[in-house]
Scaffold this active site. Structure first.
Site, PDB file in Angstrom:
ATOM      1  N   MET A 118       0.834  -1.202   0.000  1.00  0.00           N
ATOM      2  CA  MET A 118       0.000   0.000   0.000  1.00  0.00           C
ATOM      3  C   MET A 118       0.872   1.257   0.000  1.00  0.00           C
ATOM      4  O   MET A 118       0.394   2.350   0.310  1.00  0.00           O
ATOM      5  CB  MET A 118      -0.960   0.007   1.193  1.00  0.00           C
ATOM      6  N   HIS A 142       9.333  -3.288   3.677  1.00  0.00           N
ATOM      7  CA  HIS A 142       8.889  -3.509   2.304  1.00  0.00           C
ATOM      8  C   HIS A 142      10.074  -3.776   1.379  1.00  0.00           C
ATOM      9  O   HIS A 142      10.017  -4.665   0.521  1.00  0.00           O
ATOM     10  CB  HIS A 142       8.145  -2.274   1.774  1.00  0.00           C
ATOM     11  N   GLY A 187       5.223 -10.014   4.346  1.00  0.00           N
ATOM     12  CA  GLY A 187       5.900  -9.959   5.634  1.00  0.00           C
ATOM     13  C   GLY A 187       5.169 -10.757   6.695  1.00  0.00           C
ATOM     14  O   GLY A 187       3.933 -10.809   6.722  1.00  0.00           O
ATOM     15  N   LYS A 198       5.079  -9.968   9.778  1.00  0.00           N
ATOM     16  CA  LYS A 198       4.501  -9.098  10.811  1.00  0.00           C
ATOM     17  C   LYS A 198       2.980  -9.195  10.803  1.00  0.00           C
ATOM     18  O   LYS A 198       2.343  -9.270  11.854  1.00  0.00           O
ATOM     19  CB  LYS A 198       4.926  -7.647  10.599  1.00  0.00           C
TER      20      LYS A 198
END
Length: 280
Positions: free
Chosen positions: A30, A37, A149, A151
């Protein structure tokens, strides 16, 4: 690096890579890119000859009172960072391109059960929006590999399940969480934190580490460990949304007999919601 803004230009570029027999890796984002990223892009480059990144702030995954309008948009800086990594292409569609009939009439994709708890419980419709846009992007890009990711652990699990259920010929690579030197998981929303909150924020990972140690070294009931950890977060200035010792496969609350665990947590610090997790 090519900047692609239309479906036709995207498909033409992908077709040229396919004709050359090149493998394609995809990193959907995004935007407001940080080192986490960029690490995804670096991993993608290790697995394919061509790497494409999408930058699209997806309105379908934002709730009515969430931060869609204020979500940071830094396209020029993002493209510069991707250029430095020698990314092959960036796809920057508009909401009108992705959802030409608007959100209310858009066909959607929803993965059952995995999105019912944790962030799914506090953000109704969020994971429907995530799975729908990722499914559409997969159809447009048709990559061999896609990197996400760890996370966003629940999101990754949902995307893996969607790929399996819909028989996408795509390998999903989960990339370990990138962290600041003090342990805070990197996130675009960290930019919302005040200086004081940023100093408090690493306590979330510290509490997760303590939970992991208790799981390994004590016979304490998991629900008791969770309650104590939430109290610790509150004492550190957080407002916990959830902190759950879960089974890695189902993401449901785990019991003592289970071995493959993940501690999932989300907590508010002021107006900023922070996510983190730790496999045990």
């Amino acid at each position: 690096m090519k900047t692609l803004t239309t479906i036709d230009s995207l498909r033409a570029e992908i077709a040229s890579w396919r004709k050359a027999g090149e493998r394609i890796a995809f990193v959907p984002t995004m935007g407001n890119l940080h080192q986490g990223h960029l690490r995804l892009v670096e991993i993608a480059k290790q697995h394919a000859e061509r790497v494409i990144v999408s930058i699209f702030v997806n309105p379908m995954q934002f709730g009515a009172n969430e931060d869609l309008d204020s979500y940071p948009r830094t396209l020029d800086d993002d493209c510069q960072a991707l250029q430095q990594l020698q990314t092959d292409a960036v796809f920057t569609p508009t909401p009108e391109l992705i959802y030409p009939r608007g959100l209310s009439e858009q066909t959607f994709v929803e993965v059952p059960k995995l999105g019912d708890h944790h962030c799914g419980a506090s953000r109704p419709g969020h994971f429907r929006g995530v799975s729908t846009v990722v499914c559409k992007l997969f159809n447009l890009v048709q990559p061999d590999i896609a990197c996400f990711g760890q996370k966003d652990y629940q999101q990754l699990a949902i995307i893996r399940q969607m790929v399996e259920d819909l028989s996408f010929p795509i390998e999903i690579i989960g990339v370990p969480t990138e962290r600041a030197a003090d342990g805070l998981a990197l996130s675009s929303r960290n930019g919302y934190l005040s200086a004081e909150q940023r100093a408090q924020a690493p306590a979330l990972q510290q509490v997760l580490q303590q939970v992991a140690a208790q799981i390994k070294t004590t016979d304490a009931d998991f629900r008791s460990i969770e309650s104590a950890a939430k109290a610790q977060l509150e004492a550190a200035g957080f407002r916990p949304d959830y902190l759950t010792i879960s089974d890695r496969s189902s993401l449901l609350p785990a019991e003592h007999r289970q071995q493959a665990l993940v501690v999932l947590a989300a907590a508010w610090l002021g107006k900023t919601k922070l996510l983190d997790n730790l496999e045990v």
